[in-house]
Design a protein around this motif. Structure first.
Motif, short mmCIF file in Angstrom:
data_model
loop_
_atom_site.label_atom_id
_atom_site.label_comp_id
_atom_site.label_asym_id
_atom_site.label_seq_id
_atom_site.Cartn_x
_atom_site.Cartn_y
_atom_site.Cartn_z
N PRO A 219 -13.16 13.26 10.66
CA PRO A 219 -11.39 13.55 10.41
C PRO A 219 -10.92 12.25 11.04
O PRO A 219 -11.20 11.76 11.84
CB PRO A 219 -11.37 14.79 11.32
N TYR A 220 -9.49 11.99 10.45
CA TYR A 220 -8.83 11.02 10.74
C TYR A 220 -7.10 11.32 10.69
O TYR A 220 -6.78 12.13 9.80
CB TYR A 220 -9.00 9.73 9.71
N ALA A 221 -6.51 10.86 11.44
CA ALA A 221 -5.00 10.98 11.58
C ALA A 221 -4.36 9.83 11.20
O ALA A 221 -4.50 8.79 11.88
CB ALA A 221 -4.75 11.19 13.00
N PRO A 222 -3.83 9.66 9.99
CA PRO A 222 -3.29 8.62 9.38
C PRO A 222 -2.15 7.93 10.17
O PRO A 222 -1.36 8.84 10.85
CB PRO A 222 -3.03 8.77 7.71
N THR A 223 -1.86 6.77 10.09
CA THR A 223 -0.77 6.20 10.91
C THR A 223 0.58 6.45 9.76
O THR A 223 0.37 6.73 8.82
CB THR A 223 -0.78 4.65 10.88
N VAL A 224 1.84 6.28 10.28
CA VAL A 224 2.91 6.15 9.56
C VAL A 224 3.10 5.45 8.49
O VAL A 224 3.17 5.64 7.09
CB VAL A 224 4.26 6.04 10.38
N GLU A 225 2.44 4.25 8.69
CA GLU A 225 2.37 3.07 7.45
C GLU A 225 1.32 3.57 6.50
O GLU A 225 1.41 3.14 5.14
CB GLU A 225 1.98 1.81 8.18
N GLU A 226 0.31 3.99 7.01
CA GLU A 226 -0.94 4.47 5.94
C GLU A 226 -0.41 5.65 5.04
O GLU A 226 -0.41 5.70 3.91
CB GLU A 226 -2.20 4.86 6.52
N LEU A 227 0.61 6.49 5.75
CA LEU A 227 0.93 7.75 5.02
C LEU A 227 2.00 7.24 3.97
O LEU A 227 2.17 7.51 2.84
CB LEU A 227 1.58 8.59 5.71
N GLY A 228 2.85 6.14 4.22
CA GLY A 228 3.79 5.62 3.49
C GLY A 228 3.28 4.91 2.35
O GLY A 228 3.74 5.07 1.11
N THR A 229 2.08 4.19 2.67
CA THR A 229 1.50 3.62 1.38
C THR A 229 0.98 4.38 0.57
O THR A 229 1.21 4.54 -0.84
CB THR A 229 0.16 2.72 1.84
N ALA A 230 0.28 5.62 0.92
CA ALA A 230 -0.32 6.87 0.19
C ALA A 230 0.95 7.28 -0.63
O ALA A 230 0.53 7.53 -1.93
CB ALA A 230 -1.21 7.59 1.03
N GLN A 231 1.95 7.66 0.06
CA GLN A 231 2.84 8.60 -0.69
C GLN A 231 3.64 7.67 -1.86
O GLN A 231 4.19 7.87 -3.04
CB GLN A 231 3.96 8.68 0.38
N ALA A 232 3.68 6.28 -1.53
CA ALA A 232 4.33 5.15 -2.42
C ALA A 232 3.33 5.09 -3.51
O ALA A 232 3.76 5.25 -5.01
CB ALA A 232 4.46 3.94 -1.86
N ALA A 233 2.09 5.25 -3.68
CA ALA A 233 1.03 5.18 -4.72
C ALA A 233 1.25 6.48 -5.52
O ALA A 233 1.17 6.64 -6.71
CB ALA A 233 -0.39 5.30 -4.20
N LEU A 234 1.32 7.81 -4.83
CA LEU A 234 1.48 8.92 -5.50
C LEU A 234 2.87 9.08 -6.47
O LEU A 234 3.06 9.47 -7.44
CB LEU A 234 1.42 10.12 -4.60
N ALA A 235 3.93 8.13 -5.67
CA ALA A 235 5.20 8.26 -6.49
C ALA A 235 5.05 7.40 -7.50
O ALA A 235 6.09 7.66 -8.67
CB ALA A 235 6.34 7.96 -5.18
N ALA A 236 4.13 6.68 -7.79
CA ALA A 236 3.99 5.83 -9.06
C ALA A 236 3.17 6.36 -9.96
O ALA A 236 3.00 5.93 -11.08
CB ALA A 236 3.42 4.28 -8.47
N VAL A 237 2.71 7.47 -9.96
CA VAL A 237 1.71 8.17 -10.98
C VAL A 237 2.87 8.61 -11.95
O VAL A 237 4.03 9.17 -11.78
CB VAL A 237 1.17 9.55 -10.01
N PRO A 238 2.47 8.28 -13.32
CA PRO A 238 3.35 8.64 -14.62
C PRO A 238 3.34 9.97 -14.77
O PRO A 238 2.72 10.40 -15.82
CB PRO A 238 2.97 7.85 -15.68
N SER A 239 4.03 10.84 -13.87
CA SER A 239 4.24 12.19 -14.21
C SER A 239 5.39 12.79 -13.54
O SER A 239 5.81 12.47 -12.74
CB SER A 239 2.50 12.77 -13.59
#
Length: 295
Positions: A219-239
Motif C-alpha cells: 500500500p502507498y500514500a501518494p504525494t500531492v504532486e503525484e495525485l495532481g499528475t494522475a488527476q491531470a491524466a484522467l482529465a485528458a481522457v477524451p470522454s
C-alpha cells in the motif's frame, strides 16, 4: 426498479488466475445485483440481457486487438459498457501518451516508430539506456530495457517489432523506477487507493513474457504532486464522463518529478485488496452507474 444485471468480463486466463474476479462477483451479488463472470469471446452470448458490462480481466486483448475492439463496438450497441467503447479504443494504443503530453500532462518522453520506419543507431543511444516495447501490449509483453552500451540490441528489438507490422515506442530508462512504481486507482473519477510495486524490467536486454507484472506490491500514500499528475491524466481522457475505473502508473524522472508511465483504462489490476474499502468502493461505483440504466 428491477434488479441490476451485471456481466463481469474476463478471459480464459482470467477465469483461472484473476483472484479478484470471484470477490467482485460475490460483492456485487451481496449488494443486491445479479452478477456473473463471463469471457468476452463467449460465443452466441446475448450481451443485451445485461444492464452493465464491466471489463475486468480480458488479459488476451492486446494479442487479439481487432477481435476485441469488434466485440467492444458490438456490445456497446446493446448495453452500457465500462469503460465506454471510445475510451477503450483510445486506450488500447499507447500513442495516447502523445495526447496526454499535448494536454500538458507530464509523461515519460516517448518516440513512436511506425511500421516501415528505418532504425538508426542514434535512436537508441540513451544516456541512461532505453526501453523498447510495442505500442499495443499488456503486462510488459515483448518489452525490454537496454543499457547504453547495448544500443545495437535495442535497435534489433525495435526492428523486429517493426518487421511484424507493429508500432514501436522507445523511451529513456528512468533509473528511479528501481525505487518503485506508483499505481493510483480511481473509481468514477475519485481517488480510491494506491500501491507501490517493484520494477518489472529488472534484467537488461531480456524479453520475458512470463514475468510477473506486479512484483512486491505494498500500500502507498501518494504525494500531492503525484495525485495532481494522475488527476491531470484522467482529465485528458477524451470522454464526457470519468471512467468507471482507472489506474494511473507513475514513475519519477531524474528530477524526482512524477510522470505518467501508463494510463490503464481497459483491464487493469485495481489492487482491490490493498485498501480495506477498495472492493466496497468498486462495487458502489458499479451500482451507481448501473442504476442510471435500469428502468
Amino acid at each position: 426498479m428491477g434488479t441490476a444485471r451485471i456481466a463481469v468480463v474476463t478471459s480464459e486466463a482470467g477465469m483461472r488466475w484473476d483472484t479478484d474476479l470471484r470477490l467482485i462477483v460475490e460483492a456485487l451479488r451481496d449488494g443486491g445485483m445479479t452478477a456473473e463472470a463471463v469471457a468476452w469471446d463467449t460465443e452466441a452470448l446475448a450481451w443485451g440481457r445485461f444492464d452493465s458490462v464491466v471489463i475486468r480481466s480480458t488479459w488476451d486483448y492486446a494479442e487479439r486487438l481487432g477481435e476485441f475492439l469488434d466485440w467492444v463496438d458490438a456490445t456497446t450497441r446493446l448495453t452500457r459498457l465500462w469503460n465506454p467503447a471510445s475510451v477503450v479504443r483510445w486506450n488500447s494504443d499507447k500513442r495516447y501518451l502523445l495526447d496526454l503530453a499535448e494536454r500538458g500532462v507530464g509523461v515519460v518522453p516517448t518516440r513512436f516508430m511506425e511500421p516501415g520506419a528505418k532504425c538508426a543507431e542514434e535512436d537508441f543511444r540513451g544516456a541512461g539506456g532505453v526501453v523498447v516495447k510495442p505500442a499495443v501490449s499488456a503486462g510488459a509483453l515483448d518489452t525490454a530495457r537496454y543499457e547504453p552500451a547495448r544500443y545495437l540490441d535495442a535497435e534489433k528489438h525495435a526492428c523486429g517489432l517493426l518487421d511484424q507490422g507493429r508500432v514501436v515506442m522507445v523511451q529513456p530508462y528512468l533509473r528511479l523506477v528501481e525505487e518503485g512504481e506508483r499505481a493510483l486507482v480511481f473509481l468514477s473519477g475519485a481517488f480510491s487507493h494506491a500501491i507501490r510495486k517493484g520494477p518489472v524490467l529488472t534484467e537488461p536486454g531480456v524479453i520475458d513474457n512470463d514475468r510477473g507484472p506486479h512484483p512486491d506490491v505494498t500500500p502507498y500514500a501518494p504525494t500531492v504532486e503525484e495525485l495532481g499528475t494522475a488527476q491531470a491524466a484522467l482529465a485528458a481522457v477524451p470522454s464526457p464522463e470519468p471512467p468507471l475505473f482507472a489506474r494511473v502508473d507513475l514513475a519519477m524522472d531524474d528530477n524526482r518529478t512524477p510522470v505518467v508511465m501508463e494510463l490503464e483504462l481497459i483491464e487493469p489490476n485495481l489492487f482491490l485488496g490493498a485498501h480495506p474499502r477498495g472492493l466496497e468502493r468498486f462495487v458502489a461505483a458499479v451500482k451507481t452507474e448501473t442504476q442510471k440504466a435500469v428502468p
